[in-house]
Enzyme design. Structure first.
Site, PDB file in Angstrom:
ATOM      1  CG  ASP A 280      -2.000  -4.403  -7.632  1.00  0.00           C
ATOM      2  OD1 ASP A 280      -2.887  -3.602  -7.276  1.00  0.00           O
ATOM      3  OD2 ASP A 280      -1.047  -4.748  -6.910  1.00  0.00           O
TER       4      ASP A 280
ATOM      5  N   PRO B  23       2.864  13.539  -6.246  1.00  0.00           N
ATOM      6  CG  PRO B  23       1.744  15.143  -7.534  1.00  0.00           C
ATOM      7  CD  PRO B  23       2.870  14.140  -7.581  1.00  0.00           C
TER       8      PRO B  23
ATOM      9  CG  ASP C  24      -2.211  -0.794   0.954  1.00  0.00           C
ATOM     10  OD1 ASP C  24      -2.492  -1.107  -0.229  1.00  0.00           O
ATOM     11  OD2 ASP C  24      -2.894  -1.152   1.927  1.00  0.00           O
TER      12      ASP C  24
ATOM     13  CE  LYS D 139       1.174  -7.556  -7.360  1.00  0.00           C
ATOM     14  NZ  LYS D 139       1.563  -6.454  -6.471  1.00  0.00           N
TER      15      LYS D 139
ATOM     16  N   GLY E 233       6.471  -5.581  -7.621  1.00  0.00           N
ATOM     17  CA  GLY E 233       6.695  -6.551  -6.552  1.00  0.00           C
ATOM     18  C   GLY E 233       5.466  -6.780  -5.696  1.00  0.00           C
TER      19      GLY E 233
HETATM   20  N1  LIG Z   1      -0.068   9.168  -5.401  1.00  0.00           N
HETATM   21  C1  LIG Z   1      -1.253   8.721  -4.961  1.00  0.00           C
HETATM   22  N2  LIG Z   1      -2.337   9.517  -5.023  1.00  0.00           N
HETATM   23  C2  LIG Z   1      -3.534   9.131  -4.566  1.00  0.00           C
HETATM   24  N3  LIG Z   1      -3.747   7.937  -3.990  1.00  0.00           N
HETATM   25  C3  LIG Z   1      -2.710   7.077  -3.905  1.00  0.00           C
HETATM   26  C4  LIG Z   1      -1.421   7.419  -4.395  1.00  0.00           C
HETATM   27  N4  LIG Z   1      -0.598   6.372  -4.171  1.00  0.00           N
HETATM   28  C5  LIG Z   1      -1.342   5.429  -3.577  1.00  0.00           C
HETATM   29  N5  LIG Z   1      -2.609   5.852  -3.402  1.00  0.00           N
HETATM   30  C6  LIG Z   1      -3.705   5.144  -2.704  1.00  0.00           C
HETATM   31  O1  LIG Z   1      -3.159   4.079  -1.947  1.00  0.00           O
HETATM   32  C7  LIG Z   1      -3.666   2.830  -2.401  1.00  0.00           C
HETATM   33  C8  LIG Z   1      -2.529   1.838  -2.430  1.00  0.00           C
HETATM   34  O2  LIG Z   1      -1.667   2.172  -3.514  1.00  0.00           O
HETATM   35  P1  LIG Z   1      -1.079   1.022  -4.422  1.00  0.00           P
HETATM   36  O3  LIG Z   1      -0.380   1.681  -5.557  1.00  0.00           O
HETATM   37  O4  LIG Z   1      -2.144   0.046  -4.762  1.00  0.00           O
HETATM   38  O5  LIG Z   1      -0.044   0.387  -3.384  1.00  0.00           O
HETATM   39  P2  LIG Z   1       0.803  -0.973  -3.487  1.00  0.00           P
HETATM   40  O6  LIG Z   1       0.783  -1.381  -4.918  1.00  0.00           O
HETATM   41  O7  LIG Z   1       2.165  -0.621  -2.984  1.00  0.00           O
HETATM   42  O8  LIG Z   1       0.136  -1.962  -2.582  1.00  0.00           O
HETATM   43  C9  LIG Z   1      -4.302   3.126  -3.765  1.00  0.00           C
HETATM   44  O9  LIG Z   1      -5.382   2.274  -4.028  1.00  0.00           O
HETATM   45  C10 LIG Z   1      -4.740   4.536  -3.645  1.00  0.00           C
HETATM   46  O10 LIG Z   1      -5.980   4.599  -2.989  1.00  0.00           O
HETATM   47 MG   LIG Z   2       0.066  -3.105  -5.857  1.00  0.00          MG
END
Ligand SMILES: Nc1ncnc2c1ncn2[C@@H]1O[C@H](COP(=O)(O)OP(=O)(O)O)[C@@H](O)[C@H]1O
Ligand SMILES: [Mg+2]
Length: 227
Positions: free
Chosen positions: A53, A202, A12, A37, A115
């Site tokens: 994803d 951002p 996350d 993935k 990852g």
């Molecule tokens: N730059 C960003 N702007 C807005 N929301 C984000 C951003 N990065 C992550 N999020 C929020 O956090 C959640 C988790 O991000 P994600 O990319 O799925 O994380 P990971 O792949 O590392 O588990 C997303 O579903 C989104 O809601």
């Molecule tokens: Mg992810």
């Protein structure tokens, strides 16, 4: 062109969002991008790809590669591959990951591999994400948060990559929640780890192609990323 493994300091932290943004931008720069993935986990979506994803990444790269090539293994449980194995009795198939990666590498110029969790997420008993990156023989990008606590997590991630001799292309700070002043965080991460911060992302309101392209083109040093 070298493929890249996008890891993060935790689950996350924004690996999927950042990988999608990089995929859109490199594609618009004229590079044929593939995505992967290796293991996905969670509740399967009812429509389209099982993993959200995989859907986000495939859309960003605009690829039509089969789901089982982009995501060779899906565990219907939000857990590490190791825990999914123990709970569901489905063993992670590492060799399938390598053969799918090889196939994708023949179709595209460059593969962005997202990852699972963090760098020490276990796949088998003595086989973590570190081993997977090392065996795929590609450099990594570390996605980190801006929230306080991130310095500890980033340093641990960098140290583990170094222990396993995984080349690190750079760190991307995903600044989507309150945390450190970014200039201070960037200064300290670079000084402490000796690794370049490639940029800061951002809060993303809009995941469309145009929006991701604008945000990533403006905020990430693609020259360094592709070096
Ligand atoms: N730059 C960003 N702007 C807005 N929301 C984000 C951003 N990065 C992550 N999020 C929020 O956090 C959640 C988790 O991000 P994600 O990319 O799925 O994380 P990971 O792949 O590392 O588990 C997303 O579903 C989104 O809601
Ligand atoms: Mg992810």
């Amino acid at each position: 062109m070298k493929s890249l493994f996008i890891t993060g300091t935790d689950t996350d932290v924004g690996k999927t969002y950042v990988t999608a943004g990089i995929a859109v931008t490199l594609r618009k720069m004229g590079i044929d991008i593939g995505v992967m993935k290796p293991f996905a986990a969670g509740i399967a979506q009812k429509k389209g790809f099982k993993s959200e994803d995989v859907e986000i990444l495939s859309r960003a790269a605009q690829v039509n590669d089969p789901e089982d090539l982009v995501n060779p293994q899906f565990f219907p449980l939000p857990a590490s591959p190791y825990t999914a194995w123990k709970t569901l009795k489905t063993k992670p198939k590492i060799n399938t990951i390598f053969s799918c990666f090889k196939k994708l590498s023949k179709i595209h110029d460059m593969i962005l591999v997202e990852g699972m969790g963090g760098i020490m997420t276990p796949i088998l008993k003595e086989y973590y994400v570190t081993h997977l990156i090392k065996d795929m023989k590609i450099p990594t990008i570390i996605v980190t948060r801006s929230k306080v606590g991130t310095v500890n997590h980033t340093m641990m991630t960098v140290k583990m990559c170094q222990k396993y001799k995984i080349p690190i292309k750079g760190i991307i700070i995903n600044n989507f929640e309150d945390g450190y002043p970014i200039a201070d965080l960037k200064r300290d991460l670079q000084n402490l780890t000796g690794i370049k911060v490639l940029g800061t992302i951002p809060f993303i309101e809009d995941m469309s192609d145009a929006s991701l392209y604008n945000i990533f083109k403006k905020n990430i040093d693609f020259k360094l990323l592709l070096k």
